[in-house]
Motif scaffolding. Structure first.
Motif, mmCIF file in Angstrom:
data_model
loop_
_atom_site.group_PDB
_atom_site.id
_atom_site.type_symbol
_atom_site.label_atom_id
_atom_site.label_comp_id
_atom_site.label_asym_id
_atom_site.label_seq_id
_atom_site.Cartn_x
_atom_site.Cartn_y
_atom_site.Cartn_z
ATOM 1 N N GLY A 100 0.816 -1.205 0.000
ATOM 2 C CA GLY A 100 0.000 0.000 0.000
ATOM 3 C C GLY A 100 0.849 1.254 0.000
ATOM 4 N N VAL A 101 0.321 2.313 0.617
ATOM 5 C CA VAL A 101 1.032 3.590 0.685
ATOM 6 C C VAL A 101 1.072 4.070 2.132
ATOM 7 C CG1 VAL A 101 0.450 4.275 -1.676
ATOM 8 C CG2 VAL A 101 -1.073 4.930 0.191
ATOM 9 N N SER A 102 2.044 4.950 2.425
ATOM 10 C CA SER A 102 2.163 5.481 3.786
ATOM 11 C C SER A 102 2.899 6.808 3.756
ATOM 12 C CB SER A 102 2.916 4.490 4.690
ATOM 13 O OG SER A 102 4.260 4.355 4.263
ATOM 14 N N ALA A 103 2.875 7.483 4.903
ATOM 15 C CA ALA A 103 3.653 8.701 5.133
ATOM 16 C C ALA A 103 3.321 9.812 4.148
ATOM 17 C CB ALA A 103 5.150 8.391 5.100
ATOM 18 N N GLY A 104 2.059 9.886 3.716
ATOM 19 C CA GLY A 104 1.646 10.975 2.841
ATOM 20 C C GLY A 104 2.332 10.989 1.497
ATOM 21 N N ALA A 105 2.604 9.805 0.946
ATOM 22 C CA ALA A 105 3.235 9.704 -0.381
ATOM 23 C C ALA A 105 2.476 8.670 -1.198
ATOM 24 C CB ALA A 105 4.699 9.300 -0.257
ATOM 25 N N ALA A 106 2.453 8.853 -2.516
ATOM 26 C CA ALA A 106 1.710 7.945 -3.395
ATOM 27 C C ALA A 106 2.533 6.732 -3.807
ATOM 28 C CB ALA A 106 1.236 8.699 -4.635
ATOM 29 N N ASP A 107 3.788 6.630 -3.331
ATOM 30 C CA ASP A 107 4.631 5.484 -3.663
ATOM 31 C C ASP A 107 4.033 4.201 -3.099
ATOM 32 O OD1 ASP A 107 6.424 7.447 -4.567
ATOM 33 O OD2 ASP A 107 7.456 7.493 -2.641
ATOM 34 N N ILE A 108 3.798 3.215 -3.953
ATOM 35 C CA ILE A 108 3.313 1.922 -3.473
ATOM 36 C C ILE A 108 4.495 1.157 -2.898
ATOM 37 C CG2 ILE A 108 2.204 -0.252 -4.079
ATOM 38 C CD1 ILE A 108 0.816 1.221 -6.379
ATOM 39 N N LYS A 109 4.339 0.725 -1.645
ATOM 40 C CA LYS A 109 5.402 0.036 -0.929
ATOM 41 C C LYS A 109 4.893 -1.307 -0.420
ATOM 42 C CE LYS A 109 6.526 4.561 0.930
ATOM 43 N NZ LYS A 109 6.412 5.374 2.140
ATOM 44 N N THR A 110 5.824 -2.181 -0.097
ATOM 45 C CA THR A 110 5.499 -3.357 0.695
ATOM 46 C C THR A 110 6.160 -3.170 2.050
ATOM 47 O OG1 THR A 110 7.431 -4.659 0.014
ATOM 48 C CG2 THR A 110 5.435 -4.810 -1.361
ATOM 49 N N GLU A 111 5.545 -3.762 3.075
ATOM 50 C CA GLU A 111 6.129 -3.660 4.403
ATOM 51 C C GLU A 111 5.843 -4.940 5.161
ATOM 52 O OE1 GLU A 111 6.312 0.174 6.424
ATOM 53 O OE2 GLU A 111 5.330 -0.789 8.132
ATOM 54 N N THR A 112 6.867 -5.444 5.830
ATOM 55 C CA THR A 112 6.709 -6.615 6.686
ATOM 56 C C THR A 112 7.309 -6.341 8.046
ATOM 57 O OG1 THR A 112 8.793 -7.577 5.921
ATOM 58 C CG2 THR A 112 6.797 -8.282 4.788
ATOM 59 N N GLU A 113 6.751 -6.990 9.033
ATOM 60 C CA GLU A 113 7.392 -7.093 10.340
ATOM 61 C C GLU A 113 7.119 -8.504 10.839
ATOM 62 O OE1 GLU A 113 8.117 -4.946 14.612
ATOM 63 O OE2 GLU A 113 6.854 -3.950 13.122
ATOM 64 N N LEU A 114 8.157 -9.187 11.251
ATOM 65 C CA LEU A 114 8.051 -10.582 11.670
ATOM 66 C C LEU A 114 8.483 -10.721 13.123
ATOM 67 C CD1 LEU A 114 9.599 -12.213 8.466
ATOM 68 C CD2 LEU A 114 7.206 -11.653 8.922
ATOM 69 N N ALA A 115 7.536 -11.098 13.964
ATOM 70 C CA ALA A 115 7.802 -11.353 15.389
ATOM 71 C C ALA A 115 8.456 -10.158 16.081
ATOM 72 C CB ALA A 115 8.653 -12.604 15.557
ATOM 73 N N GLY A 116 8.007 -8.953 15.743
ATOM 74 C CA GLY A 116 8.492 -7.750 16.409
ATOM 75 C C GLY A 116 9.921 -7.379 16.104
ATOM 76 N N ALA A 117 10.468 -7.886 15.003
ATOM 77 C CA ALA A 117 11.882 -7.645 14.683
ATOM 78 C C ALA A 117 12.112 -6.318 13.945
ATOM 79 C CB ALA A 117 12.429 -8.795 13.853
ATOM 80 N N GLY A 118 11.064 -5.508 13.760
ATOM 81 C CA GLY A 118 11.207 -4.228 13.073
ATOM 82 C C GLY A 118 10.709 -4.306 11.646
ATOM 83 N N GLU A 119 10.146 -3.193 11.169
ATOM 84 C CA GLU A 119 9.561 -3.217 9.833
ATOM 85 C C GLU A 119 10.621 -3.137 8.747
ATOM 86 O OE1 GLU A 119 9.019 1.118 11.299
ATOM 87 O OE2 GLU A 119 8.736 -0.878 12.150
ATOM 88 N N VAL A 120 10.350 -3.822 7.642
ATOM 89 C CA VAL A 120 11.191 -3.773 6.447
ATOM 90 C C VAL A 120 10.295 -3.256 5.323
ATOM 91 C CG1 VAL A 120 12.541 -5.099 4.779
ATOM 92 C CG2 VAL A 120 12.616 -5.704 7.220
ATOM 93 N N THR A 121 10.664 -2.101 4.772
ATOM 94 C CA THR A 121 9.834 -1.428 3.767
ATOM 95 C C THR A 121 10.576 -1.389 2.444
ATOM 96 O OG1 THR A 121 8.891 -0.055 5.519
ATOM 97 C CG2 THR A 121 8.538 0.671 3.251
ATOM 98 N N THR A 122 9.874 -1.695 1.342
ATOM 99 C CA THR A 122 10.455 -1.652 0.005
ATOM 100 C C THR A 122 9.562 -0.827 -0.904
ATOM 101 O OG1 THR A 122 11.346 -3.885 0.286
ATOM 102 C CG2 THR A 122 11.254 -3.028 -1.954
ATOM 103 N N ASP A 123 10.137 0.143 -1.601
ATOM 104 C CA ASP A 123 9.412 0.920 -2.599
ATOM 105 C C ASP A 123 9.330 0.086 -3.874
ATOM 106 O OD1 ASP A 123 8.457 2.739 -4.495
ATOM 107 O OD2 ASP A 123 9.618 4.402 -3.675
#
Length: 195
Positions: A100-123
Motif C-alpha cells: 500500500g502507501v504510507s507517510a503521505g506519499a503515493a509510492d506503493i510500498k510493501t512492508e513486513t514485520e516478523l515477530a516484532g523484529a522491526g519493519e522492512v519497507t520496500t518501494d
C-alpha cells in the motif's frame, strides 16, 4: 463477514455507495479504520485464520481508488497475526505483511514485520494515481514465502517468509493524513486460496 474498528473517534462510518465501499469516514486527519475478516473469536465474525504451512497458498487482494493518493498516513492491504488486538498505531502490530502507501506519499510500498523484529519497507517504484483504480495483492505460498502484485504484475519487494504454523487474517488499514484523501473507494476485496 468482516469487522470494522475505528482508529480514532469518527462520527461517520463506512459509506456504501453504488459499486464501492468508501472507507474515508469523516475525511479527517488521524482518523481511519481497521477492517478485517477470518477471525471467528470476535463476536459476529465467521471464518478462520489462514495457517502458514498447513493451508495451500493463499492471498488477499483489494481494488482501491483514492481521490488524493498521496494523502494517507497509512493505507495497507495484507495479513496480520490473528491473535493481535486492534491497534491505533500501525507499526505496533507484531507480525504483518502488507502492500500500500504510507507517510503521505503515493509510492506503493510493501512492508513486513516478523515477530516484532522491526519493519522492512520496500518501494515498488510504482505509484497510486489520483482517482485511478489499482488492485493490490499480498500473497503467501504454502511454505509462507511472501510476494505481492500490482494490477496482476509481480511487484519489486524484499524477500520474506512467514513462520510455519503462524495464523494470519486478511485486513485493510487506513489512516488519513493532514492533506486528506477524499474518498477512499474499495470496489473489491477478496481473500482465499490462490488459483
Amino acid at each position: 463477514t468482516f469487522a470494522v474498528y475505528p482508529i480514532t473517534t469518527s462520527t461517520a462510518g463506512l459509506d456504501m455507495d453504488a459499486g464501492y465501499l468508501d472507507i474515508s469516514g469523516d475525511d479527517t486527519n488521524t482518523e481511519g479504520f481497521h477492517i478485517y475478516a477470518g477471525n471467528a473469536s470476535w463476536p459476529g465474525l465467521v471464518g478462520k485464520p489462514f495457517v502458514v504451512g498447513t493451508d495451500p497458498a493463499f492471498q488477499t487482494c483489494a481494488t482501491i481508488n483514492v481521490a488524493d493518493a498521496d494523502a494517507a498516513t497509512e493505507l495497507w492491504v495484507g495479513f496480520r497475526r490473528a491473535s493481535e488486538v486492534h491497534n491505533a498505531t500501525f507499526n505496533n502490530f507484531d507480525t504483518y505483511a502488507v502492500i500500500g502507501v504510507s507517510a503521505g506519499a503515493a509510492d506503493i510500498k510493501t512492508e513486513t514485520e516478523l515477530a516484532g523484529a522491526g519493519e522492512v519497507t520496500t518501494d515498488t517504484t510504482q505509484d497510486l494515481v489520483n482517482a485511478t483504480a489499482r488492485t493490490l495483492c499480498t500473497k503467501v505460498s504454502a511454505a509462507g514465502v511472501l510476494s505481492y502484485t500490482i494490477d496482476g504484475a509481480i511487484a519489486t519487494t524484499t524477500a520474506a517468509t512467514l513462520t510455519d504454523a503462524l495464523q494470519v487474517i486478511p485486513f485493510i488499514y487506513f489512516i488519513n493524513a493532514a492533506a486528506l484523501t477524499g474518498e477512499v473507494k474499495i470496489t473489491k476485496w477478496a481473500a482465499g486460496y490462490q488459483d
